[in-house]
Design a protein around this motif. Sequence first.
Motif, short mmCIF file in Angstrom:
data_model
loop_
_atom_site.label_atom_id
_atom_site.label_comp_id
_atom_site.label_asym_id
_atom_site.label_seq_id
_atom_site.Cartn_x
_atom_site.Cartn_y
_atom_site.Cartn_z
N ALA B 66 -4.87 -1.71 -16.33
CA ALA B 66 -4.92 -0.46 -16.44
C ALA B 66 -6.08 0.74 -14.84
N LYS B 67 -7.10 -0.11 -15.23
CA LYS B 67 -7.57 0.80 -14.37
C LYS B 67 -7.86 0.60 -12.83
N ILE B 68 -7.29 -0.65 -12.46
CA ILE B 68 -7.72 -0.84 -11.56
C ILE B 68 -5.91 -0.42 -10.77
N ASP B 69 -7.19 -0.07 -9.34
CA ASP B 69 -6.06 0.60 -8.22
C ASP B 69 -5.99 -0.17 -7.48
N LEU B 70 -7.08 -0.48 -6.62
CA LEU B 70 -6.81 -1.26 -5.09
C LEU B 70 -7.68 -2.82 -5.84
N VAL B 71 -7.03 -3.56 -4.72
CA VAL B 71 -7.58 -4.68 -4.38
C VAL B 71 -7.69 -5.37 -2.65
N CYS B 72 -8.25 -5.78 -2.58
CA CYS B 72 -8.97 -6.33 -1.38
C CYS B 72 -8.69 -7.93 -1.45
N PHE B 73 -8.13 -8.58 0.04
CA PHE B 73 -8.45 -9.58 0.12
C PHE B 73 -8.03 -10.23 1.19
N TYR B 74 -7.69 -10.93 2.45
CA TYR B 74 -8.20 -12.32 3.15
C TYR B 74 -7.02 -12.67 3.32
N GLU B 75 -6.46 -12.56 4.32
CA GLU B 75 -4.91 -13.91 4.82
C GLU B 75 -4.41 -13.83 6.10
N SER B 89 -4.50 -3.27 -1.05
CA SER B 89 -3.19 -3.37 -1.70
C SER B 89 -3.59 -2.81 -2.97
N SER B 90 -3.07 -3.26 -3.57
CA SER B 90 -2.70 -2.80 -5.21
C SER B 90 -2.19 -4.16 -6.03
N PRO B 91 -2.98 -4.04 -7.62
CA PRO B 91 -2.12 -5.00 -8.07
C PRO B 91 -1.01 -5.04 -8.14
N GLY B 92 0.44 -3.87 -8.15
CA GLY B 92 1.42 -3.68 -8.23
C GLY B 92 2.20 -3.99 -6.42
N ALA B 93 1.21 -4.49 -6.37
CA ALA B 93 2.39 -5.24 -5.03
C ALA B 93 3.32 -6.43 -4.44
N ASN B 94 2.75 -7.26 -5.24
CA ASN B 94 3.21 -8.64 -5.79
C ASN B 94 2.44 -9.17 -5.25
N MET B 106 -1.11 -11.97 -10.49
CA MET B 106 0.37 -12.28 -10.66
C MET B 106 -0.03 -11.79 -12.48
N ASN B 107 -0.88 -12.47 -13.12
CA ASN B 107 -0.57 -12.99 -14.47
C ASN B 107 -1.40 -11.23 -15.33
N TYR B 108 -0.76 -9.87 -14.44
CA TYR B 108 -0.94 -8.63 -15.45
C TYR B 108 -0.10 -8.81 -15.88
N THR B 109 -1.22 -7.58 -17.16
CA THR B 109 1.19 -7.32 -17.97
C THR B 109 0.56 -5.32 -17.45
N THR B 110 -0.33 -4.84 -17.03
CA THR B 110 -0.17 -3.35 -16.09
C THR B 110 -0.39 -4.43 -14.69
N LYS B 111 0.67 -4.10 -13.59
CA LYS B 111 0.11 -3.89 -12.43
C LYS B 111 0.27 -2.59 -11.56
N SER B 160 9.45 1.34 2.40
CA SER B 160 9.57 0.01 2.57
C SER B 160 8.45 -0.15 3.15
N SER B 161 7.42 -1.51 3.42
CA SER B 161 5.97 -1.73 4.19
C SER B 161 5.03 -0.30 3.47
N ASN B 162 4.96 -0.39 2.58
CA ASN B 162 4.18 1.06 1.59
C ASN B 162 3.63 0.77 0.87
N LYS B 163 3.21 -0.21 0.90
CA LYS B 163 2.42 -1.83 -0.72
C LYS B 163 0.79 -2.28 0.30
N LYS B 164 1.11 -2.01 0.85
CA LYS B 164 -0.43 -2.76 1.57
C LYS B 164 -0.56 -1.70 3.12
#
Lengths: 301, 212
Positions: B66-75, B89-94, B106-111, B160-164
């Motif tokens: 519930a505290k996580i707002d931002l996630v960083c990744f490289y792809e 990006s963020s946990p809710g961005a699939n 992907m296994n979060y219950t609160t995204k 759209s295009s507003n999740k990362k």
Amino acid sequence: MYRLLIVCIAVTLLTNCKKEEEAVFPPIVALKSTDDFTSNNDEIPVGGKIKFGIVATTGSAPITNLRITRIVNGQRIKEIDHGLFIKNRSLDTVHSFVKSSAEMELWEFFVMNANRDSAIITRTVLLGEGSAYGAISHYPSLKIGMQNNSQYPNFVDLHTGTLYSSGNISGHEAEIDIVAFVYQTSGIMSPTLCCPGYTGTSSAALHYPEISSWSVRNPISYDYYSSDNNLVDLQKFESAQNDSLLVASFKPGNISGLCKYCFTDKIIPFKTADGKYGLVRVKHADTVTDGYMELEIKIQQ
Amino acid sequence: MKTNFLKLMLLALVAMFTFASCEKDDNEPSKWIVKIGAQSNTSIGAFYSLSEKKIYNQTDAFNNQAKIDLVCFYEHDEINNRINDMTLSSPGANIRDIFTGETDVMNYTTKNLTTITPTSASSGAGTLPANTQSITVEQFDQIKQGEAIIATYFNSTLTSSNKKAKLLVANDIYAFKTQDGTYGLFKVVAVSEPKNASGWLQFEIKTYKPAV
């Protein structure tokens, strides 16, 4: 010798102790895009509401001026020109206007700070299809007393057409938009419309001292130029069934919270503090301080 | 001899006072700079809580979803045309196929979804969408924490295009809005070189939360 040496060293050290020059920043101005604010290239029908949320940072000095200009076919119409003094916080304000019949309006938002550094942002508003003229309220006859008249009430709530006197105004001060009085100006006795919020030399509080103690004193903007030059046609006023004429008649270039020379048959465009456009027709106006005015008013609902 | 010593001491004292009074003004507020790791960075976590101003590693983030707002990744997947490179990006961005295991986002219950919109043209943002209020690096640097103007740069009309924010490089500036309605701007300060899943992203944040 030692004393001289000490003084010399101290002076040298102090003069070397220069403060770094602070960077000077201009203000930044931006417009809100959330909720129902007007966005760039929005299409709005004639008579429709244009709403801007203006936010600005101060830069390196307090904000001293906000100017909003509507540019139509190259003509610049100054809609707002406010002197301000905003220090240590942002300018955050909302202003609403009505779409004219012009195909395209360019809106310019100018902010200046005390350093005379400025920032400008523009928005284009296009004409939408149809019209969005709104309903109006019509008060055919409101009789109000001048300052020494005890027969009629003195205070007008334009939003309901209710009149109040000193005896029953308590609790309704924040609803009052118009007061009337007579005073001598330029050698003649002038029947005058004013508002609680006007603070000029001939303020309403001068003639109605109780207004000074009101916690809310509404301003109003009278278009005195249109009144002085009889720009609103009586026949059109009488036939107005929507706010088209009310909106079109109000010219923001020459406005004041005080409107002098409101003689019988004058028609005065106005805009209330909450942005309602209207027209007041003077059906009767005395030029004595115990006289009265009879007003016919049409105002946006 | 004693007089000379006293005079010397006096001289030293004057010099000391003069220097001490010659301090630089310290009025500049400290910057809010975050250094966050990508998914395979073993020393810096990839998850950030704005409210706590804290980096989490994958396991701890899962336990504090519930505290996580931002996630960083490289792809950088040319086969499947997923060229995001360094991304915020963020946990809710699939976010799929980036993190692994039971603590995968992907296994979060609160995204929490933090929506992110560009404010300046860049390789990641492309051309700016309509209704975008652009900002320069100089303007970003002028804006103070908590100023209302921060919210105006978020393009709420973008659906759209507003999740990362992808292909991030230094001086890219994006606006964001968190799940709890906090508006913000971030400016990329630096990206690890080479850019890869073990790399990191450093950015400066400015936020504004409107009064309810």
